[in-house]
Design a protein around this motif. Structure first.
Motif, PDB file in Angstrom:
ATOM      1  N   THR A   1     -12.713   2.305   3.487  1.00 57.70           N
ATOM      2  CA  THR A   1     -12.699   2.641   1.937  1.00 57.70           C
ATOM      3  C   THR A   1     -11.109   3.348   1.270  1.00 57.70           C
ATOM      4  OG1 THR A   1     -14.494   4.641   2.788  1.00 57.70           O
ATOM      5  CG2 THR A   1     -12.483   5.181   0.671  1.00 57.70           C
ATOM      6  N   ASN A   2     -10.663   2.913   2.496  1.00 57.51           N
ATOM      7  CA  ASN A   2      -9.028   3.154   1.883  1.00 57.51           C
ATOM      8  C   ASN A   2      -8.312   1.804   1.905  1.00 57.51           C
ATOM      9  OD1 ASN A   2      -5.893   2.699   2.888  1.00 57.51           O
ATOM     10  ND2 ASN A   2      -5.867   4.576   2.709  1.00 57.51           N
ATOM     11  N   LEU A   3      -8.758   0.729   2.516  1.00 55.50           N
ATOM     12  CA  LEU A   3      -8.318  -0.868   1.556  1.00 55.50           C
ATOM     13  C   LEU A   3      -9.243  -1.299   0.792  1.00 55.50           C
ATOM     14  CD1 LEU A   3      -8.608  -2.608   5.375  1.00 55.50           C
ATOM     15  CD2 LEU A   3      -6.878  -1.573   3.991  1.00 55.50           C
TER      16      LEU A   3
ATOM     17  N   LEU B   1      -9.138  -1.289  -5.650  1.00 53.06           N
ATOM     18  CA  LEU B   1      -9.388  -1.488  -6.510  1.00 53.06           C
ATOM     19  C   LEU B   1      -8.687  -0.638  -7.878  1.00 53.06           C
ATOM     20  CD1 LEU B   1     -12.610   0.817  -5.693  1.00 53.06           C
ATOM     21  CD2 LEU B   1     -12.507  -2.298  -6.554  1.00 53.06           C
ATOM     22  N   LYS B   2      -7.477  -0.898  -6.989  1.00 52.95           N
ATOM     23  CA  LYS B   2      -6.345   0.361  -7.813  1.00 52.95           C
ATOM     24  C   LYS B   2      -5.280  -0.837  -8.174  1.00 52.95           C
ATOM     25  CE  LYS B   2      -3.755   3.056  -5.422  1.00 52.95           C
ATOM     26  NZ  LYS B   2      -2.563   4.686  -4.607  1.00 52.95           N
ATOM     27  N   TYR B   3      -4.978  -1.737  -7.336  1.00 51.74           N
ATOM     28  CA  TYR B   3      -4.217  -2.780  -7.431  1.00 51.74           C
ATOM     29  C   TYR B   3      -4.648  -3.614  -7.803  1.00 51.74           C
ATOM     30  CZ  TYR B   3      -1.052   0.723  -4.533  1.00 51.74           C
ATOM     31  OH  TYR B   3      -0.478   1.818  -4.405  1.00 51.74           O
ATOM     32  N   GLY B   4      -5.766  -4.047  -7.542  1.00 50.91           N
ATOM     33  CA  GLY B   4      -6.691  -5.497  -8.484  1.00 50.91           C
ATOM     34  C   GLY B   4      -7.804  -4.993  -9.276  1.00 50.91           C
TER      35      GLY B   4
ATOM     36  N   GLY C   1      -4.986  -9.038  -7.460  1.00 57.54           N
ATOM     37  CA  GLY C   1      -4.158  -8.647  -8.330  1.00 57.54           C
ATOM     38  C   GLY C   1      -3.244  -8.248  -8.404  1.00 57.54           C
ATOM     39  N   ILE C   2      -2.270  -7.813  -7.697  1.00 61.80           N
ATOM     40  CA  ILE C   2      -0.748  -7.437  -8.267  1.00 61.80           C
ATOM     41  C   ILE C   2       0.152  -8.060  -6.788  1.00 61.80           C
ATOM     42  CG2 ILE C   2      -0.484  -6.396  -9.492  1.00 61.80           C
ATOM     43  CD1 ILE C   2       0.524  -4.661  -6.928  1.00 61.80           C
ATOM     44  N   GLY C   3      -0.650  -8.151  -5.890  1.00 62.07           N
ATOM     45  CA  GLY C   3      -0.478  -8.878  -4.279  1.00 62.07           C
ATOM     46  C   GLY C   3       0.825  -8.413  -3.894  1.00 62.07           C
ATOM     47  N   ILE C   4       2.218  -9.272  -3.161  1.00 65.70           N
ATOM     48  CA  ILE C   4       2.343  -8.047  -2.270  1.00 65.70           C
ATOM     49  C   ILE C   4       3.524  -9.124  -1.567  1.00 65.70           C
ATOM     50  CG2 ILE C   4       2.868  -6.836   0.290  1.00 65.70           C
ATOM     51  CD1 ILE C   4      -0.083  -5.635  -0.386  1.00 65.70           C
ATOM     52  N   ALA C   5       4.675  -8.786  -2.134  1.00 61.15           N
ATOM     53  CA  ALA C   5       5.593  -9.797  -1.605  1.00 61.15           C
ATOM     54  C   ALA C   5       6.107 -10.161  -0.167  1.00 61.15           C
ATOM     55  CB  ALA C   5       7.223  -9.544  -1.950  1.00 61.15           C
TER      56      ALA C   5
ATOM     57  N   ARG D   1       6.325   2.374   0.520  1.00 64.59           N
ATOM     58  CA  ARG D   1       5.100   1.609  -0.937  1.00 64.59           C
ATOM     59  C   ARG D   1       6.126   0.352  -1.719  1.00 64.59           C
ATOM     60  NH1 ARG D   1       3.903   5.835  -5.321  1.00 64.59           N
ATOM     61  NH2 ARG D   1       1.692   3.995  -5.186  1.00 64.59           N
ATOM     62  N   ALA D   2       5.083  -0.257  -2.514  1.00 65.95           N
ATOM     63  CA  ALA D   2       5.833  -1.740  -2.171  1.00 65.95           C
ATOM     64  C   ALA D   2       5.468  -1.325  -4.616  1.00 65.95           C
ATOM     65  CB  ALA D   2       5.401  -2.757  -1.972  1.00 65.95           C
ATOM     66  N   VAL D   3       5.502  -0.167  -4.720  1.00 68.02           N
ATOM     67  CA  VAL D   3       4.975  -0.527  -6.137  1.00 68.02           C
ATOM     68  C   VAL D   3       5.979   0.611  -6.318  1.00 68.02           C
ATOM     69  CG1 VAL D   3       3.116  -1.418  -6.484  1.00 68.02           C
ATOM     70  CG2 VAL D   3       2.618   0.814  -5.637  1.00 68.02           C
ATOM     71  N   SER D   4       6.846   0.661  -8.342  1.00 71.53           N
ATOM     72  CA  SER D   4       6.900   1.964  -8.511  1.00 71.53           C
ATOM     73  C   SER D   4       5.499   2.665  -9.401  1.00 71.53           C
ATOM     74  CB  SER D   4       7.834   1.499  -9.952  1.00 71.53           C
ATOM     75  OG  SER D   4       6.814   2.602 -10.896  1.00 71.53           O
TER      76      SER D   4
ATOM     77  N   GLY E   1      -0.458   5.630  -8.463  1.00 70.29           N
ATOM     78  CA  GLY E   1       0.288   7.225  -7.538  1.00 70.29           C
ATOM     79  C   GLY E   1      -0.212   6.448  -5.919  1.00 70.29           C
ATOM     80  N   GLY E   2       0.057   7.206  -5.043  1.00 74.04           N
ATOM     81  CA  GLY E   2      -0.343   7.088  -4.294  1.00 74.04           C
ATOM     82  C   GLY E   2       0.746   7.820  -3.097  1.00 74.04           C
ATOM     83  N   LEU E   3       0.738   8.277  -2.175  1.00 74.63           N
ATOM     84  CA  LEU E   3       2.227   9.030  -0.760  1.00 74.63           C
ATOM     85  C   LEU E   3       2.742   7.319  -0.134  1.00 74.63           C
ATOM     86  CD1 LEU E   3      -0.646  12.014  -0.049  1.00 74.63           C
ATOM     87  CD2 LEU E   3       1.158  11.778  -1.548  1.00 74.63           C
ATOM     88  N   GLY E   4       1.650   6.387   0.131  1.00 77.70           N
ATOM     89  CA  GLY E   4       1.386   5.698   0.943  1.00 77.70           C
ATOM     90  C   GLY E   4       1.411   5.664   2.397  1.00 77.70           C
ATOM     91  N   LEU E   5       0.644   6.681   2.335  1.00 75.51           N
ATOM     92  CA  LEU E   5       0.010   6.993   3.902  1.00 75.51           C
ATOM     93  C   LEU E   5      -0.808   6.096   4.447  1.00 75.51           C
ATOM     94  CD1 LEU E   5       0.564  10.811   3.901  1.00 75.51           C
ATOM     95  CD2 LEU E   5       1.981   9.177   4.925  1.00 75.51           C
ATOM     96  N   GLY E   6      -1.778   5.191   3.207  1.00 72.02           N
ATOM     97  CA  GLY E   6      -3.277   5.178   3.763  1.00 72.02           C
ATOM     98  C   GLY E   6      -3.107   3.812   5.055  1.00 72.02           C
ATOM     99  N   LEU E   7      -2.043   3.542   4.350  1.00 72.75           N
ATOM    100  CA  LEU E   7      -1.947   1.997   5.334  1.00 72.75           C
ATOM    101  C   LEU E   7      -1.794   2.031   6.437  1.00 72.75           C
ATOM    102  CD1 LEU E   7      -0.611  -1.466   3.060  1.00 72.75           C
ATOM    103  CD2 LEU E   7      -3.392  -0.871   3.997  1.00 72.75           C
ATOM    104  N   TRP E   8      -0.657   3.158   6.450  1.00 74.19           N
ATOM    105  CA  TRP E   8      -0.489   3.714   7.731  1.00 74.19           C
ATOM    106  C   TRP E   8      -1.403   4.450   8.728  1.00 74.19           C
ATOM    107  CZ3 TRP E   8       0.797   8.502  10.074  1.00 74.19           C
ATOM    108  CH2 TRP E   8       1.227   8.853  11.372  1.00 74.19           C
ATOM    109  N   ILE E   9      -1.905   5.259   8.450  1.00 78.04           N
ATOM    110  CA  ILE E   9      -2.701   5.990   9.153  1.00 78.04           C
ATOM    111  C   ILE E   9      -3.777   4.381   9.204  1.00 78.04           C
ATOM    112  CG2 ILE E   9      -5.281   7.621   8.287  1.00 78.04           C
ATOM    113  CD1 ILE E   9      -3.150   8.904   6.575  1.00 78.04           C
TER     114      ILE E   9
ATOM    115  N   GLY F   1      -3.179 -11.336  -5.826  1.00 77.40           N
ATOM    116  CA  GLY F   1      -3.840 -10.542  -5.150  1.00 77.40           C
ATOM    117  C   GLY F   1      -3.655 -10.715  -3.062  1.00 77.40           C
ATOM    118  N   ALA F   2      -4.358  -9.907  -2.333  1.00 75.74           N
ATOM    119  CA  ALA F   2      -4.037  -9.878  -1.572  1.00 75.74           C
ATOM    120  C   ALA F   2      -5.420  -9.943  -0.242  1.00 75.74           C
ATOM    121  CB  ALA F   2      -3.309  -8.396  -1.378  1.00 75.74           C
ATOM    122  N   THR F   3      -5.227  -9.788   0.751  1.00 73.81           N
ATOM    123  CA  THR F   3      -6.337 -10.158   1.027  1.00 73.81           C
ATOM    124  C   THR F   3      -5.939  -9.546   2.964  1.00 73.81           C
ATOM    125  OG1 THR F   3      -7.096 -12.398   1.163  1.00 73.81           O
ATOM    126  CG2 THR F   3      -8.183 -11.422   2.932  1.00 73.81           C
TER     127      THR F   3
END
Ligand code: ADP
Length: 487
Positions: A375-377, A382-385, A409-413, A426-429, A434-442, A463-465
């Motif tokens: 769900t998080n991914l 959907l948010k960044y793409g 989507g925007i992809g990640i450096a 987080r890698a976005v402003s 929006g976002g807490l920067g916790l989803g991927l850590w969890i 984009g990102a896979t």
């Protein structure tokens, strides 16, 4: 004042000093006999040096032996030569006097010897201390010349004592701190008082470590004052101070992001409810309009619930209270169902949702937690793409189940790809997303705890896979035909 200094006695084994104590009086006797024509009236003189040297080399025992032997030789051999009767009261008196004088010499010389031995012992102990303490130690003269460096310092700097004596001490400091170190050294010389400072010193491998350096003047050394300098490694303390400062800064940032994130759905839910209320108060309010407000309110409350749940997960994980309820479950079905529930969200984001799930893949794990990862991914995709197709797929590769969520989507450096799996990273402003920067850590904590791995492949703007690999037992759960859902 002129001080008479005897050279320190050589360290001889005790068994060797007794033969010396015998040999010296015999040598004195030989000398006396050899010089008899010129030294006729001095029966005892040659024996004094023998007694003195024997006591200095061997202490009280050999000194006493040399005195006794000298007394016997003088009385029995030397005195009869000059015609004296050895047992005459005069000869006996002279011999007794010699013995007394000899005993005094032995006492004096043995005590000087003992003084040297004490000094040697305390030097040995001091050296032992200096060579076993964890600190790096230097003794420096006021002109900066190194008098002593303990082995720990030589090992740390990778230099020999000779290198160190020739080197400029400034080179040992971190380049950014050399100026400050020089100024402190000059202040130290001017004040003559003990002082401490913190500096980074360069190690043999070129890295730097923090040390607490304290310098104490040693006025006791002859001539100019010397400085006893000890360096205590405080790298771990510095690192923990820095980590603490970073944690405090991260917490402050998090507090402001979190309060903003929590406030947004609350404000939106409040607006929708107020709007719905106004509609209801009006006569003939269209039910459809009210329903729309209510479902928007429900979405905001659900978002709020999700944020609070993420915060609770963080504290559960931090306190080691996250319990996975493991059981074998049908991952294929779970992925299909979870993706199906994102159909509306995908439509709202303008994403075509493609789902390709190989049937019958089962894993051992906590179904709800694995679903939470997906769900998080998906929510991130959907948010960044937004506006571009998103693909969810599940396949088996050997003993692994590979779950992939790919967006365009925007992809990640590249430099951000590792850190986004860390807490609050987080890698976005925040202004754009929006976002807490916790989803991927969890997600990473949950996947790790399930014995799997999570990884991302991405390039900015392309984009990102994200893929999650989970151990999948060979046994097939419930075989089902492949099914694809489109959002
Ligand atoms: P959040 O999305 O709440 O900020 P996450 O931990 O889910 O927190 O993600 C951390 C960061 O990783 C995001 O802020 C974003 O910069 C980046 N990120 C995650 N997923 C994607 C994605 N699909 N595309 C681009 N960037 C992403």
């Amino acid at each position: 004042m002129i001080a008479l200094r005897l050279p320190p006695p050589p360290r001889l084994p005790a068994f060797a000093t007794y033969p010396i104590a015998v040999a010296l009086p015999l040598l004195a006797l030989s000398l006396k006999l050899l010089l008899e024509p010129v030294a006729e009236s001095t029966p005892f003189v040659f024996f004094y040096p023998a007694v003195l040297v024997a006591a200095y080399l061997g202490g009280l025992g050999p000194g006493g032996l040399a005195t006794a032997l000298s007394a016997v030789l003088a009385n029995r051999v030397v005195l009869p030569l000059s015609g004296a009767w050895a047992s005459s009261p005069k000869a006996l008196g002279a011999t007794l006097l010699f013995t007394l004088m000899g005993a005094l010499l032995v006492l004096a010389s043995a005590s000087i010897r003992a003084g040297y031995a004490d000094r040697r012992e305390s030097e040995r102990r001091l050296r032992l201390v200096l060579e076993t303490i964890p600190q790096l130690v230097l003794v420096i003269a006021a002109d900066g010349e190194v008098d002593y460096a303990n082995p720990q310092l030589l090992a740390f700097t990778g230099r020999t004592s000779e290198d160190l004596a020739a080197a400029r001490l400034g080179d040992l400091f971190h380049p950014e701190e050399r100026e400050r170190a020089r100024a402190e050294w000059n202040r130290l010389l001017a004040s003559g008082a003990a002082a401490t400072a913190e500096h980074r010193l360069r190690s043999a491998d070129g890295s730097h470590r923090w040390f607490l350096i304290s310098a104490v003047p040693l006025h006791a050394l002859a001539g100019d004052a010397h400085w006893f300098v000890s360096c205590t490694d405080i790298q771990a303390q510095k690192e923990s101070e820095q980590a603490q400062a970073e944690a405090i800064a991260a917490r402050d940032v998090f507090m402001s992001v979190a309060s903003h994130e929590l406030k947004t759905p609350i404000a939106s839910a409040l607006l929708q409810v107020q709007h719905a209320e106004r509609l209801l108060r009006r006569d003939g309010a269209p039910a459809e309009a009210v329903c729309q407000r209510l479902s928007a309110t429900a979405a905001s409350v659900a978002r709020l619930g999700g944020l609070v749940e993420a915060l609770l997960d963080v504290s559960r994980i931090a306190m080691g209270r996250l319990v996975l309820e493991r059981a074998r479950f049908d991952l294929s079905g779970t992925v299909r169902d979870a993706a199906g529930r994102h159909g509306d969200a995908a439509r709202r984001a303008g994403c075509e949702l493609e789902v390709a799930v190989a049937p019958g893949i089962a894993v051992d794990g906590d179904r709800l937690r694995i679903e939470q990862v997906l769900t998080n991914l998906l929510a991130n995709a959907l948010k960044y793409g937004a506006g571009a197709p998103v693909r969810v797929s599940l396949r088996r590769e050997g003993a692994l189940a590979i779950l992939e969520v790919a967006d365009h989507g925007i992809g990640i450096a590249p430099e951000d790809q590792a850190r986004i799996f860390e807490q609050f990273e987080r890698a976005v402003s925040a202004r754009h997303y929006g976002g807490l920067g916790l989803g991927l850590w969890i997600a990473r904590q949950l996947v790790d705890a399930s014995g799997g791995a999570i990884h991302v492949e991405s390039a900015p703007g392309r984009g990102a896979t994200f893929w999650v690999a989970l151990p999948a037992p060979a046994e097939v759960a419930t075989p089902e035909p492949a099914r694809e859902l489109a959002g």
